[in-house]
Design a protein around this motif. Structure first.
Motif, PDB file in Angstrom:
ATOM      1  N   UNK A 147      72.539  55.509  99.801  1.00  0.00           N
ATOM      2  CA  UNK A 147      71.853  54.726  98.765  1.00  0.00           C
ATOM      3  C   UNK A 147      71.376  55.671  97.662  1.00  0.00           C
ATOM      4  N   UNK A 148      71.716  55.310  96.432  1.00  0.00           N
ATOM      5  CA  UNK A 148      71.439  56.170  95.288  1.00  0.00           C
ATOM      6  C   UNK A 148      70.622  55.388  94.259  1.00  0.00           C
ATOM      7  N   UNK A 149      69.638  56.046  93.680  1.00  0.00           N
ATOM      8  CA  UNK A 149      68.839  55.434  92.618  1.00  0.00           C
ATOM      9  C   UNK A 149      69.256  56.007  91.271  1.00  0.00           C
ATOM     10  N   UNK A 150      69.662  55.129  90.368  1.00  0.00           N
ATOM     11  CA  UNK A 150      70.032  55.512  89.013  1.00  0.00           C
ATOM     12  C   UNK A 150      68.872  55.170  88.076  1.00  0.00           C
ATOM     13  N   UNK A 151      68.529  56.097  87.199  1.00  0.00           N
ATOM     14  CA  UNK A 151      67.344  55.924  86.360  1.00  0.00           C
ATOM     15  C   UNK A 151      67.655  56.339  84.928  1.00  0.00           C
ATOM     16  N   UNK A 152      67.034  55.642  83.994  1.00  0.00           N
ATOM     17  CA  UNK A 152      67.116  56.018  82.591  1.00  0.00           C
ATOM     18  C   UNK A 152      65.716  56.134  82.003  1.00  0.00           C
ATOM     19  N   UNK A 153      65.630  56.877  80.922  1.00  0.00           N
ATOM     20  CA  UNK A 153      64.411  56.934  80.116  1.00  0.00           C
ATOM     21  C   UNK A 153      64.795  56.588  78.693  1.00  0.00           C
ATOM     22  N   UNK A 154      63.907  55.890  78.005  1.00  0.00           N
ATOM     23  CA  UNK A 154      64.202  55.534  76.630  1.00  0.00           C
ATOM     24  C   UNK A 154      63.215  54.545  76.058  1.00  0.00           C
ATOM     25  N   UNK A 155      63.618  53.932  74.950  1.00  0.00           N
ATOM     26  CA  UNK A 155      62.759  52.995  74.231  1.00  0.00           C
ATOM     27  C   UNK A 155      63.550  51.721  73.980  1.00  0.00           C
ATOM     28  N   UNK A 156      63.050  50.601  74.457  1.00  0.00           N
ATOM     29  CA  UNK A 156      63.732  49.324  74.269  1.00  0.00           C
ATOM     30  C   UNK A 156      63.769  48.883  72.813  1.00  0.00           C
ATOM     31  N   UNK A 157      62.858  49.359  72.018  1.00  0.00           N
ATOM     32  CA  UNK A 157      62.790  48.872  70.641  1.00  0.00           C
ATOM     33  C   UNK A 157      62.477  47.387  70.628  1.00  0.00           C
ATOM     34  N   UNK A 158      63.294  46.606  69.917  1.00  0.00           N
ATOM     35  CA  UNK A 158      63.085  45.155  69.850  1.00  0.00           C
ATOM     36  C   UNK A 158      63.920  44.394  70.875  1.00  0.00           C
ATOM     37  N   UNK A 159      64.629  45.114  71.758  1.00  0.00           N
ATOM     38  CA  UNK A 159      65.376  44.445  72.824  1.00  0.00           C
ATOM     39  C   UNK A 159      64.406  43.960  73.894  1.00  0.00           C
ATOM     40  N   UNK A 160      64.901  43.093  74.796  1.00  0.00           N
ATOM     41  CA  UNK A 160      64.028  42.492  75.793  1.00  0.00           C
ATOM     42  C   UNK A 160      64.108  43.179  77.155  1.00  0.00           C
ATOM     43  N   UNK A 161      65.192  43.894  77.423  1.00  0.00           N
ATOM     44  CA  UNK A 161      65.291  44.545  78.729  1.00  0.00           C
ATOM     45  C   UNK A 161      66.566  45.359  78.843  1.00  0.00           C
TER      46      UNK A 161
END
Length: 255
Positions: A47-61
């Protein structure tokens, strides 16, 4: 004078509007992904966990996909910066921001994260090079050695195949013999083990040398024709060679 002022005002409005449009297309702050983690090589059913970092801006998800182009239906039920996946094969996952004004925008970036089903080769304990002397009277040495062994994080067993060389306990001839082995795991990842076995010939050839010879001179000569015999030399290895380095050959005239 009023016409000139109106003309200048129109130009200023047009230029100002153009700058605003370039700075933020359609007045929508697009999502940005700055970092990813979790990609790499893993074992089957891990089992592997994939992760991101960032800014959604005006998006919802954030939407995650089990393909590399953010196409089709997302595989996550809720918008999240991380997901857990089970490794069954090599898969390129992808993620992008969706919802709100981000939908339909061509400039929304799709980021890929590759999860690889074990591409790490086995670790191998490979013997060091071996050097031994030939046994007395023969042109070889019986050499015993421990064959290479291997371990792998994702395979309980590894396959060891001899590609070159002899078996442990065989008669290794004088000279250099190369030993080469392939160690593979169940996914085909391979490590090569190579070492050499050198057998040295340290035994001198043997020869029976005639005793000193004393003869009378031939009549009327200041010397004599002398014949002598030297038996062929022997050696533990073939190819021994005998040559005269000083004196005369048998059958010549000796002063």
């Amino acid at each position: 004078m009023k016409r000139n002022l109106l003309f200048v005002s129109l130009i200023m409005v047009f230029i100002s509007s153009g700058i605003y449009a370039q700075g933020n297309s359609n007045n929508c702050e697009l999502p940005v992904i700055t970092e990813t983690s979790g990609g790499g090589s893993y074992c089957l059913d891990e089992e592997v966990t994939l992760t991101i970092s960032g800014d959604l801006g005006d998006a919802e998800g954030w939407a995650w996909y089990a393909n590399g182009d953010c196409d089709g239906d997302p595989i996550n039920d809720q918008s999240t910066t991380s997901i857990s996946v089970m490794v069954t094969e090599t898969t390129v996952y992808s993620v992008k921001g969706i919802g709100g004004c981000a939908d339909g925008e061509d400039d929304v970036v799709c980021v890929q994260i590759e999860v690889i089903l074990d591409n790490v080769p086995p670790e191998v304990d490979c013997p060091a090079d071996i050097s031994e002397e030939a046994e007395d009277g023969v042109c070889y040495a019986v050499v015993n050695f421990v064959e290479p062994t291997g371990t792998d994080d994702c395979s309980e067993e590894v396959t060891i195949t001899k590609l070159e060389g002899l078996e442990s306990g065989d008669q290794f001839p004088v000279g250099l013999t190369s030993q080469k082995y392939s160690i593979t795991d169940e996914y085909g990842n391979e490590t090569i083990c190579e070492f050499t076995i050198t057998v040295l010939d340290t035994q001198d050839p043997e020869i029976v040398c005639p005793e000193n010879i004393e003869v009378k001179n031939d009549p009327g000569e200041c010397g004599a024709v002398v014949e002598y015999k030297i038996d062929d030399p022997s050696d533990n290895c073939p190819g021994v060679e005998m040559k005269l380095t000083e004196g005369l050959e048998s059958g010549e005239f000796f002063p």
